[in-house]
Design a protein around this motif. Sequence first.
Motif, PDB file in Angstrom:
ATOM      1  N   LYS A 124       0.833  -1.212   0.000  1.00 29.81           N
ATOM      2  CA  LYS A 124       0.000   0.000   0.000  1.00 29.81           C
ATOM      3  C   LYS A 124       0.863   1.256   0.000  1.00 29.81           C
ATOM      4  O   LYS A 124       0.547   2.249  -0.664  1.00 29.81           O
ATOM      5  N   ALA A 125       1.965   1.221   0.733  1.00 32.58           N
ATOM      6  CA  ALA A 125       2.859   2.378   0.762  1.00 32.58           C
ATOM      7  C   ALA A 125       3.505   2.595  -0.602  1.00 32.58           C
ATOM      8  O   ALA A 125       3.647   3.735  -1.073  1.00 32.58           O
ATOM      9  N   LEU A 126       3.887   1.515  -1.256  1.00 30.28           N
ATOM     10  CA  LEU A 126       4.453   1.621  -2.603  1.00 30.28           C
ATOM     11  C   LEU A 126       3.438   2.217  -3.574  1.00 30.28           C
ATOM     12  O   LEU A 126       3.780   3.062  -4.418  1.00 30.28           O
ATOM     13  N   GLN A 127       2.199   1.781  -3.461  1.00 31.25           N
ATOM     14  CA  GLN A 127       1.150   2.297  -4.343  1.00 31.25           C
ATOM     15  C   GLN A 127       0.904   3.790  -4.123  1.00 31.25           C
ATOM     16  O   GLN A 127       0.468   4.487  -5.039  1.00 31.25           O
ATOM     17  N   ARG A 128       1.192   4.257  -2.908  1.00 27.41           N
ATOM     18  CA  ARG A 128       1.024   5.679  -2.598  1.00 27.41           C
ATOM     19  C   ARG A 128       2.231   6.503  -3.032  1.00 27.41           C
ATOM     20  O   ARG A 128       2.219   7.728  -2.938  1.00 27.41           O
ATOM     21  N   GLY A 129       3.289   5.849  -3.520  1.00 23.68           N
ATOM     22  CA  GLY A 129       4.441   6.571  -4.023  1.00 23.68           C
ATOM     23  C   GLY A 129       5.613   6.693  -3.066  1.00 23.68           C
ATOM     24  O   GLY A 129       6.557   7.435  -3.338  1.00 23.68           O
ATOM     25  N   TYR A 130       5.580   5.978  -1.943  1.00 22.74           N
ATOM     26  CA  TYR A 130       6.682   6.039  -0.981  1.00 22.74           C
ATOM     27  C   TYR A 130       7.845   5.144  -1.407  1.00 22.74           C
ATOM     28  O   TYR A 130       7.642   4.117  -2.068  1.00 22.74           O
ATOM     29  N   GLU A 131       9.029   5.538  -1.020  1.00 19.10           N
ATOM     30  CA  GLU A 131      10.162   4.626  -1.051  1.00 19.10           C
ATOM     31  C   GLU A 131      10.000   3.667   0.121  1.00 19.10           C
ATOM     32  O   GLU A 131       9.749   4.092   1.253  1.00 19.10           O
TER      33      GLU A 131
END
Length: 285
Positions: free
Chosen positions: A160-167
């Motif tokens: 989910k964090a990756l999908q939000r654009g986080y490293e």
Amino acid sequence: MDTLAPDDFALSKTFVADPKAMIRHYHRPHREWRLRGPSVVTIHHDPLDTYPFLAANFFLPKWRLATKIICLNSHQKQFLEQHNINQSVIIPHGVDRDVFPIPKTPRELTGNKIVLGFVSKHYARGIKGEASLLKLIESLDPKLFSFIFLGEGRWQVALKALQRGYEVEHYEYLPYHLYGEVYAKMNALLILSEFEGGPASLPEAIGSGLPVISRPVGMVTDWIIHNENGLILHENDWIEQIVDLAQNHSLLRTLNQGAFEASRYYPSWEQTLAQQFVLYRQLLA
């Protein structure tokens, strides 16, 4: 614990209390019909936890029977005293100094993002603050924050964090001797749990000079001083507290210095287990 026992102690790990033992140390006393004395009990969970299998009413009758009770934090001790149980001492979790040696210098913010670490197994009932973590991911700016997730089942929140654009760095399974290397990449440890006995990640963070951002649960309020070696999150504006950290690097430097100084005073497993053997000797006397 076996390797840290004094020479005049012999330890025996059993599922049923050994009738020949001079002291019996229980870790799941609610599963016993009775406690053979002299007995020591360690409380590993939060007595206020609302999970049915951890309801205090299951434990209180056995806690009353214990000769001595080891609490991990002052919240547990206060709970016992409110129920007129006064034979408790506080001995916290220790830190493994082979994995988390005392740092030589304070940590520094080396990049343009604050790296938040979250270390725990995933629990379907959300006890570790799973809902709060998702809310935080939705609220922070991926340009200012990144995440490290360590623990079984954490692939879900990592995705989910990756999908939000986080490293994102994600470690589903990792040998314990490598944990120190992962903590070294963090700028702060997040603890968003609703209830806690520890958690075990707290000594790891404090012992390695890592600031802690946490709700006031478990051992946190015994070891974290707000705005000195970490942040104690408020109930209503906790996300704003974390957001503000990205704009206030002087505060982060203060937290790094405070965490560095606190790392020298957090007890190792050798020290906390030594306290337990002192307790055993007192009971034998």
